[in-house]
Write a protein that holds these residues in place. Structure first.
Motif, PDB file in Angstrom:
ATOM      1  N   GLN A  15       0.831  -1.195   0.000  1.00  0.00           N
ATOM      2  CA  GLN A  15       0.000   0.000   0.000  1.00  0.00           C
ATOM      3  C   GLN A  15       0.875   1.258   0.000  1.00  0.00           C
ATOM      4  O   GLN A  15       0.581   2.231  -0.703  1.00  0.00           O
ATOM      5  CB  GLN A  15      -0.912  -0.017   1.227  1.00  0.00           C
ATOM      6  N   VAL A  18       2.463   2.102  -3.424  1.00  0.00           N
ATOM      7  CA  VAL A  18       1.492   2.727  -4.336  1.00  0.00           C
ATOM      8  C   VAL A  18       1.219   4.169  -3.918  1.00  0.00           C
ATOM      9  O   VAL A  18       1.234   5.085  -4.742  1.00  0.00           O
ATOM     10  CB  VAL A  18       0.181   1.926  -4.356  1.00  0.00           C
ATOM     11  N   LEU A  62       0.319   0.180 -10.563  1.00  0.00           N
ATOM     12  CA  LEU A  62      -0.605  -0.913 -10.265  1.00  0.00           C
ATOM     13  C   LEU A  62      -1.030  -1.633 -11.533  1.00  0.00           C
ATOM     14  O   LEU A  62      -1.310  -1.002 -12.565  1.00  0.00           O
ATOM     15  CB  LEU A  62      -1.863  -0.367  -9.582  1.00  0.00           C
ATOM     16  N   THR A  63      -1.098  -2.937 -11.448  1.00  0.00           N
ATOM     17  CA  THR A  63      -1.760  -3.700 -12.501  1.00  0.00           C
ATOM     18  C   THR A  63      -3.270  -3.654 -12.261  1.00  0.00           C
ATOM     19  O   THR A  63      -3.736  -3.152 -11.231  1.00  0.00           O
ATOM     20  CB  THR A  63      -1.294  -5.162 -12.470  1.00  0.00           C
ATOM     21  N   GLU A  64      -4.055  -4.148 -13.196  1.00  0.00           N
ATOM     22  CA  GLU A  64      -5.516  -4.187 -12.997  1.00  0.00           C
ATOM     23  C   GLU A  64      -5.859  -5.025 -11.772  1.00  0.00           C
ATOM     24  O   GLU A  64      -6.736  -4.671 -10.981  1.00  0.00           O
ATOM     25  CB  GLU A  64      -6.205  -4.754 -14.245  1.00  0.00           C
ATOM     26  N   GLN A  67      -5.105  -3.142  -8.552  1.00  0.00           N
ATOM     27  CA  GLN A  67      -6.107  -2.158  -8.128  1.00  0.00           C
ATOM     28  C   GLN A  67      -7.165  -2.799  -7.232  1.00  0.00           C
ATOM     29  O   GLN A  67      -7.606  -2.207  -6.248  1.00  0.00           O
ATOM     30  CB  GLN A  67      -6.757  -1.526  -9.355  1.00  0.00           C
ATOM     31  N   LEU A  70      -5.548  -3.557  -3.871  1.00  0.00           N
ATOM     32  CA  LEU A  70      -5.254  -2.354  -3.096  1.00  0.00           C
ATOM     33  C   LEU A  70      -6.473  -1.919  -2.290  1.00  0.00           C
ATOM     34  O   LEU A  70      -6.348  -1.542  -1.123  1.00  0.00           O
ATOM     35  CB  LEU A  70      -4.814  -1.224  -4.025  1.00  0.00           C
ATOM     36  N   ARG A  71      -7.651  -1.970  -2.898  1.00  0.00           N
ATOM     37  CA  ARG A  71      -8.874  -1.592  -2.180  1.00  0.00           C
ATOM     38  C   ARG A  71      -9.078  -2.490  -0.966  1.00  0.00           C
ATOM     39  O   ARG A  71      -9.417  -2.024   0.127  1.00  0.00           O
ATOM     40  CB  ARG A  71     -10.088  -1.662  -3.115  1.00  0.00           C
TER      41      ARG A  71
END
Length: 311
Positions: A15, A18, A62-64, A67, A70-71
């Motif tokens: 985290q 990013v 970030l890759t898809e 993402q 990460l959330r």
């Protein structure tokens, strides 16, 4: 039992990389070496079998899939922070949970204003709100099942702080036969259907209100009673603050009684066990007091022993 293969520290590092825009920046913020961060994220991706980041030049993107992760990682770290804060608060004597019992006649806008004041100071204390009526309110005090109680009746041996005056008045539908009577007495009312609110006590008693009708229907709250009357059935004593607008709109009719046309009493704030109220309970107590002081509806003196009924 499930055992995670990844660690919270790995997710925290992921985290940070990013959020700060790269390994070098994150290493500086976390006071760790860049190689340690590279190793942690690489190990995390290897464990998951999913590519979370890709490095372009000196920046990590970030890759898809990253993402999505990460959330979830943000939620994970937030929950861990809340868990540790809860442990810290409990260690300091801060309550993990509070129960506030509220007599059903009490105006909710005043209560909601108090909750707005309390929430920023609550430190994640879990709050339970209980709707109580008559004996149920008294039992919450005498049995100590609630930390704070807003009640229309103060049991013997307890002190109540007056909060606001309640006015109950009898109403019905404008087309109900009672509405056409210019003057009514209580004997005439006894021949018509009365809608009453259920006493929430384990051993309910008919403590208050005029309950002499030959036929009574019992409902859980005033909104159910109002709904039945709006359909044209029955009459009920209801708080003025709930029906004032409906009366003004002509949707409900105030009965013209020769005697006992209104009933007035106060709701009171009671601490069942004052010495056991912790820091969070004290914050809630002050929020309730402040909310009602702002309304200008409270009177200044506490009341001990029994007072008027709660309808």
């Amino acid at each position: 039992m499930f055992r995670p293969k990844s660690t919270l520290e790995q997710w925290r590092i992921f985290q940070a990389v990013v959020e700060y825009g790269g390994y070098a920046q994150a290493a500086e913020q976390l006071n760790k070496s860049q190689s340690a961060l590279n190793h942690a994220v690489a190990k995390l991706q290897q464990t998951l079998g999913v590519a979370l980041l890709e490095v372009r030049g000196r920046k990590a993107f970030l890759t898809e899939e990253g993402q999505v992760f990460l959330r979830r990682a943000k939620l994970l770290t937030q929950q861990m922070e809340e868990l540790e804060l809860l442990a810290h608060n409990i260690h300091q004597g801060w309550e993990a949970q509070l129960t506030l019992a509220v007599e059903l006649v009490h105006p909710r806008p005043l209560l909601n204003r108090a909750l707005q004041l309390y929430y920023p100071q609550s430190r994640a204390t879990q709050l339970q709100l209980l709707d109580t009526v008559l004996t149920g309110s008294m039992e919450a005090i005498s049995e100590g099942t609630a930390d704070l109680v807003i009640t229309g009746t103060v049991p013997r041996g307890h002190i109540g702080e007056p909060l606001t005056e309640i006015t109950l008045l009898p109403v019905c539908h404008p087309q109900h036969p009672l509405a056409s009577e210019p003057e009514l007495n209580l004997d005439l009312l006894s021949h018509h259907l009365q809608i009453v609110i259920r006493d929430t006590g384990k051993q309910p008693k008919e403590l208050g209100g005029w309950l002499k009708s030959d036929q009574r229907w019992t409902v859980n709250n005033f909104h159910e009673a109002i709904g039945i009357m709006l359909s044209g059935l029955g009459f009920a004593w209801v708080p003025l603050h709930l029906v004032e607008q409906l009366i003004a709109q002509g949707r409900l009719h105030r009965l013209n009684l020769l005697e006992h046309a209104t009933r007035k009493f106060y709701t009171y704030l009671v601490q069942p066990n004052p010495g056991q109220l912790g820091p969070s309970g004290q914050k809630l107590l002050e929020a309730l007091r402040e909310s009602h002081r702002a309304e200008g509806s409270a009177v200044s003196h506490p009341v001990k022993a029994e007072t008027g009924d709660a309808g």
